[in-house]
Design a protein around this motif. Structure first.
Motif, PDB file in Angstrom:
ATOM      1  N   PHE A 130      -7.056   5.579  -4.492  1.00 37.10           N
ATOM      2  CA  PHE A 130      -5.741   4.960  -4.373  1.00 37.10           C
ATOM      3  C   PHE A 130      -4.905   5.508  -3.211  1.00 37.10           C
ATOM      4  O   PHE A 130      -4.363   4.746  -2.421  1.00 37.10           O
ATOM      5  CB  PHE A 130      -4.976   5.113  -5.686  1.00 37.10           C
ATOM      6  N   ILE A 131      -4.826   6.829  -3.100  1.00 36.13           N
ATOM      7  CA  ILE A 131      -3.984   7.415  -2.048  1.00 36.13           C
ATOM      8  C   ILE A 131      -4.608   7.195  -0.680  1.00 36.13           C
ATOM      9  O   ILE A 131      -3.982   6.640   0.236  1.00 36.13           O
ATOM     10  CB  ILE A 131      -3.760   8.915  -2.320  1.00 36.13           C
ATOM     11  N   LEU A 132      -5.868   7.607  -0.524  1.00 36.15           N
ATOM     12  CA  LEU A 132      -6.548   7.456   0.767  1.00 36.15           C
ATOM     13  C   LEU A 132      -6.735   5.988   1.144  1.00 36.15           C
ATOM     14  O   LEU A 132      -6.556   5.616   2.307  1.00 36.15           O
ATOM     15  CB  LEU A 132      -7.900   8.159   0.732  1.00 36.15           C
ATOM     16  N   ALA A 133      -7.101   5.162   0.171  1.00 37.40           N
ATOM     17  CA  ALA A 133      -7.355   3.750   0.467  1.00 37.40           C
ATOM     18  C   ALA A 133      -6.130   3.095   1.097  1.00 37.40           C
ATOM     19  O   ALA A 133      -6.224   2.404   2.121  1.00 37.40           O
ATOM     20  CB  ALA A 133      -7.762   3.008  -0.800  1.00 37.40           C
ATOM     21  N   ASN A 134      -4.962   3.290   0.485  1.00 35.33           N
ATOM     22  CA  ASN A 134      -3.739   2.679   0.998  1.00 35.33           C
ATOM     23  C   ASN A 134      -3.317   3.278   2.332  1.00 35.33           C
ATOM     24  O   ASN A 134      -2.916   2.554   3.251  1.00 35.33           O
ATOM     25  CB  ASN A 134      -2.613   2.830  -0.026  1.00 35.33           C
ATOM     26  N   HIS A 135      -3.430   4.613   2.457  1.00 33.80           N
ATOM     27  CA  HIS A 135      -2.985   5.246   3.703  1.00 33.80           C
ATOM     28  C   HIS A 135      -3.923   4.912   4.856  1.00 33.80           C
ATOM     29  O   HIS A 135      -3.474   4.640   5.984  1.00 33.80           O
ATOM     30  CB  HIS A 135      -2.883   6.760   3.524  1.00 33.80           C
ATOM     31  N   MET A 136      -5.225   4.934   4.607  1.00 34.17           N
ATOM     32  CA  MET A 136      -6.179   4.585   5.665  1.00 34.17           C
ATOM     33  C   MET A 136      -5.965   3.150   6.136  1.00 34.17           C
ATOM     34  O   MET A 136      -6.073   2.858   7.331  1.00 34.17           O
ATOM     35  CB  MET A 136      -7.623   4.765   5.176  1.00 34.17           C
ATOM     36  N   TYR A 137      -5.669   2.269   5.189  1.00 41.18           N
ATOM     37  CA  TYR A 137      -5.463   0.867   5.557  1.00 41.18           C
ATOM     38  C   TYR A 137      -4.229   0.709   6.441  1.00 41.18           C
ATOM     39  O   TYR A 137      -4.243  -0.068   7.402  1.00 41.18           O
ATOM     40  CB  TYR A 137      -5.328   0.010   4.295  1.00 41.18           C
ATOM     41  N   VAL A 138      -3.174   1.456   6.127  1.00 42.61           N
ATOM     42  CA  VAL A 138      -1.957   1.410   6.953  1.00 42.61           C
ATOM     43  C   VAL A 138      -2.243   1.909   8.360  1.00 42.61           C
ATOM     44  O   VAL A 138      -1.835   1.305   9.363  1.00 42.61           O
ATOM     45  CB  VAL A 138      -0.828   2.237   6.314  1.00 42.61           C
ATOM     46  N   VAL A 139      -2.960   3.036   8.455  1.00 39.88           N
ATOM     47  CA  VAL A 139      -3.270   3.619   9.763  1.00 39.88           C
ATOM     48  C   VAL A 139      -4.197   2.701  10.560  1.00 39.88           C
ATOM     49  O   VAL A 139      -3.989   2.460  11.752  1.00 39.88           O
ATOM     50  CB  VAL A 139      -3.904   5.018   9.588  1.00 39.88           C
ATOM     51  N   ALA A 140      -5.222   2.180   9.900  1.00 39.96           N
ATOM     52  CA  ALA A 140      -6.213   1.352  10.601  1.00 39.96           C
ATOM     53  C   ALA A 140      -5.640   0.007  11.029  1.00 39.96           C
ATOM     54  O   ALA A 140      -5.995  -0.516  12.088  1.00 39.96           O
ATOM     55  CB  ALA A 140      -7.439   1.142   9.706  1.00 39.96           C
ATOM     56  N   LYS A 141      -4.756  -0.558  10.224  1.00 44.39           N
ATOM     57  CA  LYS A 141      -4.225  -1.903  10.484  1.00 44.39           C
ATOM     58  C   LYS A 141      -2.762  -1.877  10.912  1.00 44.39           C
ATOM     59  O   LYS A 141      -2.048  -2.870  10.740  1.00 44.39           O
ATOM     60  CB  LYS A 141      -4.367  -2.763   9.213  1.00 44.39           C
ATOM     61  N   LYS A 142      -2.317  -0.768  11.489  1.00 48.83           N
ATOM     62  CA  LYS A 142      -0.893  -0.601  11.779  1.00 48.83           C
ATOM     63  C   LYS A 142      -0.346  -1.673  12.729  1.00 48.83           C
ATOM     64  O   LYS A 142       0.846  -1.995  12.670  1.00 48.83           O
ATOM     65  CB  LYS A 142      -0.641   0.786  12.355  1.00 48.83           C
ATOM     66  N   HIS A 143      -1.197  -2.214  13.580  1.00 51.65           N
ATOM     67  CA  HIS A 143      -0.723  -3.228  14.534  1.00 51.65           C
ATOM     68  C   HIS A 143      -0.804  -4.645  13.953  1.00 51.65           C
ATOM     69  O   HIS A 143      -0.345  -5.601  14.582  1.00 51.65           O
ATOM     70  CB  HIS A 143      -1.534  -3.155  15.820  1.00 51.65           C
ATOM     71  N   GLU A 144      -1.409  -4.766  12.783  1.00 52.48           N
ATOM     72  CA  GLU A 144      -1.602  -6.090  12.179  1.00 52.48           C
ATOM     73  C   GLU A 144      -0.712  -6.329  10.967  1.00 52.48           C
ATOM     74  O   GLU A 144      -0.426  -7.468  10.618  1.00 52.48           O
ATOM     75  CB  GLU A 144      -3.077  -6.255  11.764  1.00 52.48           C
ATOM     76  N   VAL A 181       1.055   4.957  -1.931  1.00 51.56           N
ATOM     77  CA  VAL A 181       0.682   6.335  -1.599  1.00 51.56           C
ATOM     78  C   VAL A 181       1.566   7.319  -2.343  1.00 51.56           C
ATOM     79  O   VAL A 181       1.085   8.289  -2.963  1.00 51.56           O
ATOM     80  CB  VAL A 181       0.764   6.565  -0.074  1.00 51.56           C
ATOM     81  N   ILE A 182       2.882   7.103  -2.300  1.00 51.25           N
ATOM     82  CA  ILE A 182       3.829   8.016  -2.944  1.00 51.25           C
ATOM     83  C   ILE A 182       3.665   8.007  -4.458  1.00 51.25           C
ATOM     84  O   ILE A 182       3.598   9.064  -5.104  1.00 51.25           O
ATOM     85  CB  ILE A 182       5.282   7.645  -2.558  1.00 51.25           C
ATOM     86  N   PHE A 183       3.574   6.809  -5.030  1.00 43.48           N
ATOM     87  CA  PHE A 183       3.454   6.687  -6.488  1.00 43.48           C
ATOM     88  C   PHE A 183       2.193   7.372  -7.003  1.00 43.48           C
ATOM     89  O   PHE A 183       2.245   8.171  -7.958  1.00 43.48           O
ATOM     90  CB  PHE A 183       3.448   5.209  -6.881  1.00 43.48           C
ATOM     91  N   PHE A 184       1.055   7.091  -6.388  1.00 43.97           N
ATOM     92  CA  PHE A 184      -0.194   7.661  -6.877  1.00 43.97           C
ATOM     93  C   PHE A 184      -0.306   9.158  -6.556  1.00 43.97           C
ATOM     94  O   PHE A 184      -1.000   9.887  -7.275  1.00 43.97           O
ATOM     95  CB  PHE A 184      -1.385   6.887  -6.321  1.00 43.97           C
ATOM     96  N   SER A 185       0.375   9.621  -5.532  1.00 37.11           N
ATOM     97  CA  SER A 185       0.411  11.062  -5.259  1.00 37.11           C
ATOM     98  C   SER A 185       1.152  11.791  -6.373  1.00 37.11           C
ATOM     99  O   SER A 185       0.686  12.829  -6.873  1.00 37.11           O
ATOM    100  CB  SER A 185       1.091  11.332  -3.918  1.00 37.11           C
ATOM    101  N   CYS A 186       2.281  11.253  -6.782  1.00 28.99           N
ATOM    102  CA  CYS A 186       3.045  11.854  -7.878  1.00 28.99           C
ATOM    103  C   CYS A 186       2.246  11.812  -9.178  1.00 28.99           C
ATOM    104  O   CYS A 186       2.204  12.786  -9.949  1.00 28.99           O
ATOM    105  CB  CYS A 186       4.378  11.131  -8.068  1.00 28.99           C
ATOM    106  N   LEU A 187       1.588  10.690  -9.406  1.00 29.04           N
ATOM    107  CA  LEU A 187       0.791  10.535 -10.624  1.00 29.04           C
ATOM    108  C   LEU A 187      -0.390  11.498 -10.626  1.00 29.04           C
ATOM    109  O   LEU A 187      -0.750  12.057 -11.670  1.00 29.04           O
ATOM    110  CB  LEU A 187       0.294   9.092 -10.726  1.00 29.04           C
ATOM    111  N   ALA A 188      -0.995  11.719  -9.465  1.00 29.89           N
ATOM    112  CA  ALA A 188      -2.133  12.637  -9.372  1.00 29.89           C
ATOM    113  C   ALA A 188      -1.715  14.064  -9.702  1.00 29.89           C
ATOM    114  O   ALA A 188      -2.435  14.794 -10.404  1.00 29.89           O
ATOM    115  CB  ALA A 188      -2.741  12.580  -7.972  1.00 29.89           C
TER     116      ALA A 188
END
Length: 443
Positions: free
Chosen positions: A385-399, A412-419
């Protein structure tokens, strides 16, 4: 199982560069791009319908209750599908195939992320496999107690037998794609113990007085057990090794992986739902962490179900151990015929040692529910959950639009707190159980 000729597809070392950090991606000693989307779908379904489903009445439904459990399982299904789709879409990001989770993280973030992701994934898969060995041992013990009143053999002995059997299977099956026919057997075994668990639980429930469905414990205990139940929810649907599984699928890899994921999350989840709901309905807050220990019925039926659970667990463990096997085989150049003396002896020594360690840990701490919660907290949450969402933001930042970026950052924030909360809760559960039970406990 073993193969008489070399059908390995080699992926030669590459250095990813350009606008991203340079990370060398090693070749692989295992097969890639060989399997149909349906075979991959069965691999994914085998993972979520492993014998772990026999514990979800206790691990998910008891701490969350009817409302929280039903809503939670449905929500976790949707959220998990979404997160896995994000990862699958990045498999060919940058014009390269990322056949390992750590390869993808390293390509996007750099070498430190490569190492950190590998460490998290190793912990995740190791703990899952510890749980599998515990489950296999419980299945063998359940058969034993059906036919003897002496009970001289304790759970750790059965865990050792289970670990030895898993070792034999690991030696005989060189890589993930070699499972093929075993996936058919795995599906059959899953159907046997799932149908038996559902039918016998439903029969018990129809004959029993009203059950207690209240969440057990004091107010503070309810808080911790509820958080632990949420960890079990995410554990139930996610492998933590999606890129490794996607590496085996034929071209077009993204399109075919989507088919496999839809198969998993539309069809594959139904048996899991049925076992969790019917088991909880039948036994309420007294649901067992291994449902077949609670059911009543003919001994031969329960024996068949436990044998099926044991054998399916052996196959499922091989799936989750395959990233470690692939790393070791690639690191030491184990290629060619699976029956070659060097390759066979390597599997005997190295895979045998890995499973011996797994079995030892399983025998020391056979608290299966606690392992489900802790694994979900410290590795499934970050990887899925955390990596999936953050990687997608970084990889697709221009799209991505600004609204889409905000959505992913909120995830990212929600699942980090939950983790963090789930880790604290899970460690507390293990500490409490460690005071109640000694090491090598007979549960």
């Amino acid at each position: 199982m073993g193969e008489s000729k070399d059908t390995t597809t080699e992926v030669h070392p590459e250095v990813h560069s350009g606008e991203h950090f340079s990370v060398e991606i090693p070749d692989t000693a295992h097969q890639i791009s060989q399997d149909s989307w349906l075979q991959v779908g069965f691999v994914l379904t085998t993972g979520i319908n492993s014998a772990y489903v026999l514990g979800y009445s206790a691990a998910v439904m008891v701490p969350l209750g009817w409302a929280g459990g039903v809503i939670g399982l449905i929500a976790a299904t949707a959220i998990s599908l979404y997160a896995n789709v994000l990862i699958a879409r990045l498999h060919e990001f940058g014009g390269k195939r990322h056949i390992r989770y750590r390869d993808l993280a390293g390509f996007i973030y750099g070498k430190r992320a490569y190492a950190l992701t590998w460490a998290m994934q190793y912990v995740n898969l190791f703990m899952i496999n510890v749980g599998f060995v515990i489950l296999a041992g419980q299945a063998l013990k359940a058969i034993y107690v059906l036919y003897t009143d002496e009970h001289t053999m304790k759970l750790p002995y059965f865990i050792i037998i289970a670990g030895f059997t898993c070792g034999l299977f690991a030696i005989a099956t060189p890589h993930l794609s070699a499972l093929r026919v075993w996936l058919g057997f795995s599906t059959l075994f899953s159907l046997i113990y799932i149908v038996v668990a559902i039918v016998l639980s439903a029969r018990d429930g129809s004959r029993s007085p009203p059950r207690d469905y209240d969440i057990p414990g004091s107010k503070i205990n309810k808080v911790f057990t509820t958080i632990g139940g949420m960890s079990s929810l995410v554990f139930a649907f996610n492998t933590g090794m999606l890129p490794e599984i996607q590496a085996t699928v034929r071209e077009p890899v993204v399109k075919n992986m989507m088919k496999g994921l839809y198969f998993q999350f539309i069809i594959g989840v139904l048996p899991l739902y049925a076992v969790a709901f019917v088991g909880y309905w039948a036994y309420g807050s007294d649901s067992s962490s291994y449902l077949l220990n609670s059911v009543s019925g003919p001994d031969w039926v329960k024996t068949a179900a436990n044998v099926a659970a044991f054998l399916q667990t052996v196959i499922a463990l091989h799936i989750f151990a395959s990233p470690m096997y692939e790393y070791l085989d690639t690191r030491y150049g184990i290629k060619g015929s699976a029956l070659a003396f060097r390759n066979l002896s390597f599997r005997v020594m190295v895979r045998g040692a890995y499973l011996a360690l797994t079995t030892f840990v399983a025998a020391i701490l056979p608290f299966i529910g606690d392992f489900i919660s802790l694994t979900g907290a410290i590795s499934t949450f970050p990887l899925t959950f955390i990596l999936a969402n953050h990687m997608y933001v970084v990889a697709k930042k221009h799209e991505l639009s600004s609204l889409s970026k905000i959505w992913h950052w909120l995830n990212v924030i929600f699942f980090s707190c939950l983790a963090v909360a789930a880790t604290v809760s899970s460690v507390r559960l293990i500490v409490v159980d460690s005071k109640t039970y000694s090491i090598f406990a007979d549960l």
